[in-house]
Each structure stands twice: as C-alpha cells, then as structure tokens.
Design an enzyme around this catalytic site. Structure first.
Site, PDB file in Angstrom:
ATOM      1  N   ARG A  52     -51.236 -28.226  51.614  1.00 31.10           N
ATOM      2  CA  ARG A  52     -51.619 -26.818  51.444  1.00 31.10           C
ATOM      3  C   ARG A  52     -50.492 -25.862  51.871  1.00 31.10           C
ATOM      4  NH1 ARG A  52     -55.319 -29.295  49.365  1.00 31.10           N
ATOM      5  NH2 ARG A  52     -57.496 -28.647  49.339  1.00 31.10           N
ATOM      6  N   SER A  74     -62.580 -24.151  50.381  1.00 31.47           N
ATOM      7  CA  SER A  74     -62.396 -24.419  51.817  1.00 31.47           C
ATOM      8  C   SER A  74     -61.818 -23.184  52.487  1.00 31.47           C
ATOM      9  CB  SER A  74     -61.416 -25.568  52.029  1.00 31.47           C
ATOM     10  OG  SER A  74     -61.850 -26.714  51.360  1.00 31.47           O
ATOM     11  N   GLU A 124     -57.195 -21.386  55.278  1.00 30.34           N
ATOM     12  CA  GLU A 124     -56.556 -21.754  54.024  1.00 30.34           C
ATOM     13  C   GLU A 124     -56.537 -20.526  53.118  1.00 30.34           C
ATOM     14  OE1 GLU A 124     -57.267 -23.252  50.280  1.00 30.34           O
ATOM     15  OE2 GLU A 124     -57.876 -25.161  51.159  1.00 30.34           O
TER      16      GLU A 124
END
Ligand code: EPU
Length: 348
Positions: free
Chosen positions: A163, A237, A332
């Site tokens: 990520r 998420s 995130e």
C-alpha cells in the site's frame, strides 16, 4: 474546460459525505491541465481526485480540485506470451479488469471489483487476494504539477511496497498520473495464494479454474465481505494492516496465542480487522458513522454521516487498539480538509 466554484463533493467520494470544493475543474485531456496552469486558480492548493474511493473529506477543501477524467486504452505491443497495454488514469479500474479478462489477458483478475480509477492503482499499489498492482505494472506516466513537464517512471523507480509508492512520498501532490502501462500474460496460471480464494473455489468444486472463474470468485468474495459503496458509503479498508517486527509479533502471540499473524519477507503482518474486532468495535456506531458488521476494517456511512464523524470514529478505534495492543494503526484512506487528522497517541 471550465473552473466551477463552490462545488459539492458528495457525488465524488464513495463515503458519500458532504464537503465543498472552492474550485473544481474536470481534466479530460492533458492539455486541460496545461491550460489551467496559466489560470489564476492554479496558485491555490490542489487536490487530484480520481474515483474518490480512497478519500475522506473531513471538511471542505479550500483549494482547486482536479477531477481526473482522462480516457484511453491502447495495445502497445503483443507477442505470443504477453500483451503490453497503456491505460489512461481516468479509466475505471474494475471496467479495465473486466475488459482484460474478456480479452483473455491474465494478471489483473485477482484485483477485480476494487473501486476507483486506474490512476489510483499505482499510488497505493492496490492489492487484494494475493496480487498487487506492482506485479503487472511496467511504467507510470505523469505530469509534474510544479513545472508542467511529463515524466515516466519504471516499475522499480515507483518504489512499490505494501500500500505504498513514491507517489505517497516525494511525488505526493506533485504528480498528476496520466497513464500506466501493464504487461499481461496470454497463458493463464491462476494465483490462488490467498486462502479465502482457494477455499471459495474448492467449495464450488472447481479444481482447475479458468481466468473468468477466478475473476468471478474474487467478485463474489468481495461482494460477500465488503459493502457496496452505492448502497452503504465506504472507502474499503480504512487502515493498513500493521507490519510488525519479529519481537513485537512474538510479544503479541505470547499475550494472545489466538492472534492471526502472517510472516512475509522477514516481517509480520497482523490483520487490523482482528485488532479492531478484539477491541469490540465490530458493528458499532458513532452517530451516522459506523464500523461494518462483517469486516471491521471498513468504516461506513449509514446515511448522513459527516466526514468529521467518520474521522472521530477512526481516531477512537486507533486509540483503543493502541491502548490494548500497543500497535499504531495507520490510515490507508487519505484524509482531506482537517489540518492534522491524527493526534499523538498517548504513551501507555
Ligand atoms: N478478520 C477478523 N474479523 C473480521 C474480518 C477479518 O478478525 O471480521 C481477520 C481474520 O483473521 C482474517 C483476516 O482478518 O483472516 C484477513 O481478513 P480479509 O481476508 O478480509 O483481509 P484484510 O486483511 O482485512 C486485506 C486488504 C483488502 C483486501 C483483502 C483481500 C488491506 C488494508 N486490506 O484486508 O483491501 O480486499 O485483504 O486481499 O490490506 C482495501 O484496501 O480497501 C481492501 C479492501
């Protein structure tokens, strides 16, 4: 290309929260961007907005939103083994995956149904079900917003990680990604590394899945676990899965022998969903903001939540996970319009 003023951002974020942009411009061609650079609004703070699926507007945005609508899909090279495609950054990611699956080009199928645009894929190196964008990426092209010049980075220069990429660091707020090139295979080798995917196919009694069957399985699993943003506002998420060093992972497992810990490349990943669930957050609500009942890593808008409410809930979750486990959750999702979103966590 026109610059609109005081535009509602509700239709442009999958959380579906209300926020306003002081200025708003739709970028349909790279030239739109160059023309804007001569416009007086260019001096404003800028925000590049794609599908709005990884962003939380915690307040209004007082600068200029550049809404990316660049389109295009072209085959650059092809041989017996592979095809190389250039895809414009404003294209929808999932439609792109479906198009590749329909053409029997393999490599993106595990990333089906991820919301958002193609341009967002390299920024956070999107990943799901054992695959990441970096696996098929060759290059990423962008226009520098500080000098208007085009540049292209190779996959190595993008410094992809879990990520993460260079676009979240040195090039954050500087690169307007215009296109990516990906290399996809003609021969299908299913990637069934992710246990849930394997189990799903087994349950369907599919032992040698086709490309289409893998894509369909990923779509079905996502639909069963994750809320549809068109029905229940969310941005997937909300936090990243924390990556722990060996000592912290061992300490966690001593205290909580049932903790799921996954070893990967010398580091240890613990599902943030598990940490959040242990703290009792699953299905909880704070006003109109909530924690999704089937996957506590996803925060949801039950209807009229404000960005501020969602951010307050996220802060409370982060604080309680830190108090219970001593682990810092990092978001995130990008938070916009609220100065410093994360207060220092108090030492335990
Ligand atoms: N878990 C719980 N409780 C739950 C759900 C999950 O404890 O209610 C624990 C379980 O131990 C489970 C583990 O979390 O085995 C992993 O759950 P899941 O397979 O749902 O994946 P995740 O780690 O929570 C990540 C990505 C997702 C991606 C899935 C599948 C991150 C931050 N999230 O979630 O990506 O779809 O894996 O690969 O890495 C996104 O980035 O927006 C996203 C949805």
């Amino acid at each position: 290309m026109t610059v609109q003023e005081n535009v509602s951002l509700r239709p442009f974020n999958t959380f579906g929260v209300e926020a306003r942009a002081r200025y708003f411009a739709v970028i349909q061609h790279a030239d739109d961007l160059r023309r804007l650079m001569d416009h007086s609004v260019w001096q404003q703070q800028r925000l590049v907005l794609g599908g709005g699926s990884n962003i939380l507007f915690a307040g209004d945005f007082h600068g200029l939103v550049l809404h990316n609508r660049l389109s295009g899909f072209e085959q650059l090279a092809t041989d017996e083994e592979a095809v190389v495609l250039r895809i414009a950054s404003g294209e929808n990611w999932h439609q792109t995956v479906l198009r590749c699956v329909a053409s029997a080009w393999c490599g993106l199928e595990n990333l089906a149904l991820i919301p958002g645009s193609v341009g967002a894929a390299p920024i956070q190196n999107i990943g799901a079900y054992g695959a990441e964008f970096q696996d098929c990426c060759r290059t990423v092209a962008f226009i520098r917003l500080d000098n208007g010049l085009p540049e292209e980075l190779s996959v190595d220069q993008c410094r992809f990680a879990y990520r993460d990429s260079v676009f979240k660091h040195e090039l954050s707020h500087i690169a307007f990604i215009t296109s990516v090139t990906v290399r996809l295979h003609r021969r299908f080798t299913p990637n069934l590394r992710y246990a849930a995917l394997q189990q799903y196919l087994q349950a369907q009694q599919i032992s040698r899945p086709t490309l289409r069957q893998v894509a369909d399985a990923v779509i079905a699993i996502r639909r069963s676990k994750l809320p549809d943003p068109d029905v229940l506002g969310n941005a997937g998420s909300f936090f990243r899965n924390p990556v722990l060093d060996a000592e912290t992972a061992q300490r966690l497992q001593q205290l909580y022998p049932q903790a799921p810990v996954f070893a990967r490349d010398g580091a240890f990943k613990v599902p943030a969903a598990w940490l959040i669930e242990q703290c009792g957050w699953k299905g909880k609500r704070y006003g109109q903001a909530g924690v999704y009942e089937h996957q506590p890593l996803v925060l949801v808008n039950h209807g009229q939540a404000s960005g501020g409410e969602l951010l307050t809930l996220a802060r409370q979750i982060r604080e309680s996970v830190y108090q219970q486990f001593g682990i810092r959750l990092e978001p995130e999702v990008n938070i916009v319009g609220n100065g410093q979103p994360w207060p220092e966590l108090k030492e335990k």
